[in-house]
Each structure stands twice: as C-alpha cells, then as structure tokens.
Design an enzyme around this catalytic site. Structure first.
Site, PDB file in Angstrom:
ATOM      1  N   LYS A 245      -4.888   4.618 -12.628  1.00 10.64           N
ATOM      2  CA  LYS A 245      -6.021   5.540 -12.522  1.00 10.64           C
ATOM      3  C   LYS A 245      -5.561   6.968 -12.825  1.00 10.64           C
ATOM      4  O   LYS A 245      -6.271   7.727 -13.486  1.00 10.64           O
ATOM      5  CB  LYS A 245      -6.653   5.472 -11.126  1.00 10.64           C
ATOM      6  CG  LYS A 245      -7.386   4.190 -10.810  1.00 10.64           C
ATOM      7  CD  LYS A 245      -8.581   3.916 -11.707  1.00 10.64           C
ATOM      8  CE  LYS A 245      -9.715   4.873 -11.517  1.00 10.64           C
ATOM      9  NZ  LYS A 245     -10.895   4.515 -12.373  1.00 10.64           N
TER      10      LYS A 245
ATOM     11  N   ILE B  84     -19.872  -0.100  -7.539  1.00 12.53           N
ATOM     12  CA  ILE B  84     -20.393   1.281  -7.512  1.00 12.53           C
ATOM     13  C   ILE B  84     -21.259   1.549  -8.740  1.00 12.53           C
ATOM     14  O   ILE B  84     -22.322   2.174  -8.649  1.00 12.53           O
ATOM     15  CB  ILE B  84     -19.239   2.304  -7.435  1.00 12.53           C
ATOM     16  CG1 ILE B  84     -18.269   1.960  -6.304  1.00 12.53           C
ATOM     17  CG2 ILE B  84     -19.791   3.717  -7.236  1.00 12.53           C
ATOM     18  CD1 ILE B  84     -17.018   2.816  -6.260  1.00 12.53           C
TER      19      ILE B  84
ATOM     20  N   THR C  76     -10.114   8.259  -8.219  1.00 15.54           N
ATOM     21  CA  THR C  76     -10.004   7.859  -6.806  1.00 15.54           C
ATOM     22  C   THR C  76      -9.096   8.802  -6.026  1.00 15.54           C
ATOM     23  O   THR C  76      -8.160   9.396  -6.598  1.00 15.54           O
ATOM     24  CB  THR C  76      -9.450   6.419  -6.729  1.00 15.54           C
ATOM     25  OG1 THR C  76      -9.051   6.138  -5.386  1.00 15.54           O
ATOM     26  CG2 THR C  76      -8.229   6.226  -7.615  1.00 15.54           C
TER      27      THR C  76
END
Ligand code: NAD
Ligand code: TDX
Length: 339
Positions: free
Chosen positions: A151, A12, A123
């Site tokens: 995360k 990404i 995320t």
C-alpha cells in the site's frame, strides 16, 4: 461528475458506490473490479438497475481494461487492492501486483487525461505501529507487513506521478473499517459469524493490540470530502477517533450475541503484528468532515446485520474461505486446545 470506482464490488468500495449514487443525483459511477475472492456482485445488488451505474469486469493491472473503463470519467477512486494482512504473509505476490502495479497502471492511464483527479485509498497501516500519540500526514512511513508495504508502494507511485507528470492526485489513509458486507476473514465479521455458529474465536497473542475503528460509511464520507474538497497532492488521514483493543471488540461481540466467553481461544500471534495504530485527522476535520456513527450504535447494527444476513456470508464461509481458514488457524487452534 463521472467516477471510476475500482474495487467497487468489495466491502468499502460498494458502500462508496451506494453513497455516491444516493448523495449526488447528477453523478455517474463506473465500477472496475476483477471479482477476486473478496469481490462480490451481491454487494451491489441494490444499485444494479440504476441507469447511472455501470459495471466492468477487469483487472486494474490490465492497461486495455483500464483504458476502456476510464472512457469519459472525471475522477478515479482506487479501492482495488489485496487487503488482508494475514493473506499477505501467505502470498505476498498478489499484493505487489495489485497494490503497486495496479496503482501504476491506473496512473499511466490517468496521465493521458490531465483533467482527471486520482484518489488513492490508502491505510493507516503505512505508518506502522505507534506506542503513544498519533501519526499525522507528514510522518515517516514505516510499514510492517507485505500488505502495508505494498500500500505504501501504491502511494509512492501516486506521489511520483504528481511530481514527474503533474497528475492531480489525492491520498487518504483510513483507520480499520467495520460494517455490513465486510468479508468474513477480518476480525469483526470473522468473530461475529464464528460466534453465531458457536465456533472458537482465535484471538492473536494477548489480545491487547489496539486499532482505531471507523464505521464504513464515515470512512466513505471522508474519502468523498478529500475527493471533492481536498487540495491537489494532499494526504488526508481518515480517523475513527475510536481506539479499542481486540479484547474489547471480542467481549462486545459476545455480549451483543449473548454468547459465552468460553468461545475465546488465545492463539499464536500474527508475525510482525503491529501493536497500536493511531492517526490524527485534523486536516480532514478542517474540510468539514467528522465521523457521525458512535461505536456502540455501529457495532449493534453490524452484529444485527450479520445475524440477519446468513444468506450473504454462509456461501462465502463454505467456499474459498474454508481452505484459507484451515491453513491459517487449524494448527493454532489445535495448540490452543492443548494448553
Ligand atoms: P476488499 O478486500 O473487501 O475489496 C477489494 C476489492 O478489490 C474486491 O472487490 C476485489 O475484487 C477488488 N480487486 C482486487 N484486486 C483487483 C484487481 N487487480 N483489479 C480490480 N479489482 C481488484 O477491500 P476493502 O476492505 O473494501 O478495502 C478497500 C480499500 O480500502 C483497499 O485499498 C484497502 O487497502 C483500503 N483500506 C481498507 C481498510 C479496512 O479496514 N478494510 C482500512 C483502510 C484502507
Ligand atoms: O482472527 C483474527 N484474530 C485476531 O486477533 C484476526 C483476523 C485478527 N486479529 C487481530 C489482528 C489485529 O490486531 O485483530 C486486529 C484486526 O485484524 P484485521 O481485521 O486483520 O485488520 P488489520 O490487520 O488491523 O488490517 C485492517 O485495517 C487496515 C484491514 O484488513 C486493512 O485492509 C486495512 O488497511
């Protein structure tokens, strides 16, 4: 604006670098990347000679490398992470290092520069699974894997630095991305490249797990909108609004490649496998962003890209990936053959 893009040599991040250099002719980009197995300078070949682009090889956990890369930047966009859920089941330590300690190291550096905005790319997995409906940004986090827990830890660190030190932070929570340059361990590129080679497609469990799929450039545009228009301390879901189960994805890939369903192997499920992800993106939609690419078009383009770019993925699959793939799938595929 001068952006520090960490993890810019990954999937990404490399799209985000290309998008920034092309959409903002006045902007400069510095990439800081450790070049792990997932980092690949070939992803950035087409911008390598751009005078507004600079590459720094280094680890976001290394304060000296971070301080050097941060020289003169106006904003940091943190893509750098260990990102594969299955690997986090085999080796969680590297996830905690990069996804938590790395975020902390960057935040410590940003804290010294009050004008710098820090965007943490997170995320939808931090919310965990949802049976029906969609998560919004104020919902409780309930991560299921060492990846998503790490995360969530990175996000928490960012929020703490805002509350304690007044750092200007923004967080985005994106859905499952797909598109060119995705490392061939994730569902879509693994299944496309296996099918191209007539290799089995290891579908976990009953294949009924649902993900919300977003084309990578739509995700990048969402992050960019949050970076430039988002409020300080704001959290923004970046949804594809495109929920599909893994069977749908698998049959679509086979149909696009003209391959037979006999390649599918139902293998033992992923431990802790989240059944369904779903997020509502109303906050980001209100800033004027919306996904542009239809799934039909995006998947056709993605499958065509992997078909035409064996030069990109074949070296990856014959290298470190082969050892990983054997460790992850050999037993499961053998069991599936016996059934
Ligand atoms: P990726 O695995 O393709 O790339 C990760 C990049 O980070 C690589 O270039 C790698 O070399 C670099 N990196 C890893 N550890 C590092 C370290 N310690 N220091 C510096 N660089 C390091 O990942 P991706 O799929 O492009 O994901 C990018 C970000 O987006 C991640 O933060 C991920 O959690 C998040 N995200 C991904 C998805 C998805 O579907 N792939 C969805 C939502 C959010
Ligand atoms: O071989 C496989 N077989 C299979 O059935 C693989 C690799 C995956 N799957 C299933 C598991 C999931 O239900 O496909 C779905 C997608 O799996 P992944 O591509 O591993 O993605 P996921 O676990 O959903 O996580 C991804 O989305 C959110 C990214 O890897 C994360 O980085 C991102 O944060």
């Amino acid at each position: 604006m001068h952006l520090l893009i960490t993890g810019g040599a990954g999937f990404i991040g490399s799209h985000f670098v290309r998008m920034t250099l092309s959409d903002y002719p006045g902007d400069r980009v510095t990439v800081l990347d450790k070049l792990t197995y997932a980092g690949n300078l070939r992803n950035l070949e087409d911008v390598a000679d751009n005078p507004r682009y600079r590459f720094v090889h280094g680890d976001i956990c290394d304060p000296t490398a971070v301080a050097g890369a941060m020289e003169g930047v106006d904003a940091v966009v943190n893509f750098a992470a260990e990102t594969h859920v299955d690997r986090s089941l085999l080796d969680p330590a590297s996830f905690i290092d990069t996804d938590v300690k790395g975020a902390y190291t960057l935040l410590e550096a940003v804290r010294q520069k009050p004008s710098v905005r820090f965007l943490q790319v997170s995320t939808d997995e931090v919310y965990g699974s949802i049976e029906s409906g969609s998560f919004c940004e104020t919902d409780r986090l309930s991560p299921s894997s060492p990846y998503s827990a790490s995360k969530a830890g990175g996000e928490m660190m960012a929020m703490a630095y805002r509350k304690t030190h007044g750092v200007d932070i923004v967080i985005t929570r994106g859905s499952n991305n797909y598109g060119p340059y995705q490392y061939p361990e994730k569902l879509i590129p693994l299944f496309i490249t296996n099918a191209l080679d007539d290799q089995p497609l290891p579908l976990y469990g009953d294949g009924g797990n649902v993900r919300d799929w977003i084309y990578v450039l739509d995700h990048c545009r969402g992050i960019d909108t949050a970076l430039r228009k988002g409020e300080s301390g704001g959290i923004y879901n970046v949804a594809g609004m495109n929920e599909r189960d893994n069977r749908d994805i698998t049959y679509r890939i086979l149909a696009l490649l003209g391959k037979d369903e006999s390649l599918i192997r139902h293998v033992e499920d992923r431990p802790g496998h989240d059944r369904r992800y779903s997020i509502a993106a109303d906050r980001l939609l209100s800033l004027g962003w919306a996904p542009r690419k239809s799934f039909e078009e995006g998947m056709a383009e993605t499958v065509a890209w992997y078909r035409d770019r064996r030069d990109w993925w074949e070296p990856l699959k014959s290298g470190e990936h082969r050892t990983y793939y054997t460790a992850m799938y050999a037993k499961r595929l053998a069991e599936a053959e016996q059934r």
